[in-house]
Design an enzyme around this catalytic site. Structure first.
Site, PDB file in Angstrom:
ATOM      1  N   TYR A  91      47.567  40.150  70.896  1.00 48.65           N
ATOM      2  CA  TYR A  91      46.411  39.370  70.458  1.00 48.65           C
ATOM      3  C   TYR A  91      45.667  40.124  69.354  1.00 48.65           C
ATOM      4  O   TYR A  91      45.194  39.522  68.395  1.00 48.65           O
ATOM      5  CB  TYR A  91      45.481  39.078  71.639  1.00 48.65           C
ATOM      6  CG  TYR A  91      46.117  38.168  72.668  1.00 48.65           C
ATOM      7  CD1 TYR A  91      46.178  36.796  72.467  1.00 48.65           C
ATOM      8  CD2 TYR A  91      46.666  38.690  73.835  1.00 48.65           C
ATOM      9  CE1 TYR A  91      46.771  35.960  73.403  1.00 48.65           C
ATOM     10  CE2 TYR A  91      47.262  37.858  74.778  1.00 48.65           C
ATOM     11  CZ  TYR A  91      47.311  36.496  74.554  1.00 48.65           C
ATOM     12  OH  TYR A  91      47.910  35.669  75.471  1.00 48.65           O
ATOM     13  N   CYS A 122      53.066  30.248  71.019  1.00 47.99           N
ATOM     14  CA  CYS A 122      51.997  31.095  71.534  1.00 47.99           C
ATOM     15  C   CYS A 122      52.486  31.981  72.685  1.00 47.99           C
ATOM     16  O   CYS A 122      51.844  32.981  73.007  1.00 47.99           O
ATOM     17  CB  CYS A 122      50.795  30.268  71.963  1.00 47.99           C
ATOM     18  SG  CYS A 122      51.173  28.919  73.060  1.00 47.99           S
ATOM     19  N   HIS A 123      53.643  31.659  73.263  1.00 45.18           N
ATOM     20  CA  HIS A 123      54.189  32.523  74.322  1.00 45.18           C
ATOM     21  C   HIS A 123      54.622  33.879  73.768  1.00 45.18           C
ATOM     22  O   HIS A 123      54.818  34.813  74.524  1.00 45.18           O
ATOM     23  CB  HIS A 123      55.361  31.834  75.040  1.00 45.18           C
ATOM     24  CG  HIS A 123      56.533  31.536  74.160  1.00 45.18           C
ATOM     25  ND1 HIS A 123      56.596  30.400  73.367  1.00 45.18           N
ATOM     26  CD2 HIS A 123      57.678  32.217  73.929  1.00 45.18           C
ATOM     27  CE1 HIS A 123      57.739  30.403  72.700  1.00 45.18           C
ATOM     28  NE2 HIS A 123      58.413  31.500  73.024  1.00 45.18           N
ATOM     29  N   GLU A 149      64.417  34.128  75.092  1.00 41.87           N
ATOM     30  CA  GLU A 149      64.510  34.669  73.739  1.00 41.87           C
ATOM     31  C   GLU A 149      65.114  36.071  73.735  1.00 41.87           C
ATOM     32  O   GLU A 149      65.898  36.407  72.850  1.00 41.87           O
ATOM     33  CB  GLU A 149      63.141  34.648  73.063  1.00 41.87           C
ATOM     34  CG  GLU A 149      62.676  33.232  72.799  1.00 41.87           C
ATOM     35  CD  GLU A 149      61.417  33.149  71.975  1.00 41.87           C
ATOM     36  OE1 GLU A 149      60.980  34.166  71.404  1.00 41.87           O
ATOM     37  OE2 GLU A 149      60.862  32.039  71.895  1.00 41.87           O
TER      38      GLU A 149
END
Length: 170
Positions: A91, A122-123, A149
């Site tokens: 973040y 956003c993950h 991923e």
């Protein structure tokens, strides 16, 4: 605004769309399914999401549009679009990229309001020490998406393609 509902690997997917652009994705309770407006566009959206979940797709080609959100949120979402498949930012790093290093909590809140959460990833945003924090779909879903991923980030080429590329002189 139109809505289409599909069963997929994470539950019931609600695709809200306008003029062949996704404007919101949600996982909903099956009992909330109302008027279902499926078409070729929504079938393509579902196909690309399912390919992603199987590790067969690393980028989405479908069009989307942010119809809601503040200028700040949209700035954060633009940064999310740039995070490569299989990688993460904190973040704080996202806050730095929008030139507002003190806005770490606001970045987290903006990620939580992302209406196109899978396509605009956003993950891929984590806490300062790599911990999984906050996610609209819940931490277990965030973990699952990051695991997909990680597993498929560097999938080797099939043998015939590998042989073909090895025979070329680059």
């Amino acid at each position: 605004m139109n809505e289409a509902f599909y069963q997929f690997g994470l539950g019931t997917l609600k695709i809200k769309y306008k003029d062949e652009k996704v404007v919101r994705l949600s996982v909903v309770d099956k009992t909330t399914v109302t008027h279902n407006q499926k078409n070729k566009f929504t079938e393509k959206v579902l196909q690309e999401i399912e390919e992603y979940l199987r590790g067969e797709r690393k980028q989405f080609s479908i069009h989307y549009e942010f119809l809601e959100g503040t200028a700040f949120q949209k700035k954060v979402w633009k940064v999310l679009e740039t995070i490569p498949y299989g990688e993460v930012l904190t973040y704080a790093e996202v806050a730095q990229k929008i030139h507002n290093a003190k806005a770490v909590r606001a970045v987290g809140a903006a990620c939580g309001k992302n209406p196109i959460w899978l396509i605009v990833p956003c993950h891929r945003v984590v806490g300062s020490h790599g911990q999984l924090t906050g996610y609209g779909g819940g931490i277990p879903m965030k973990k699952k998406l990051l695991e997909i991923e990680k597993k498929y980030k560097e999938v080797p080429l099939p043998v015939p393609l590998k042989l073909m590329f090895n025979s070329l002189n680059f």
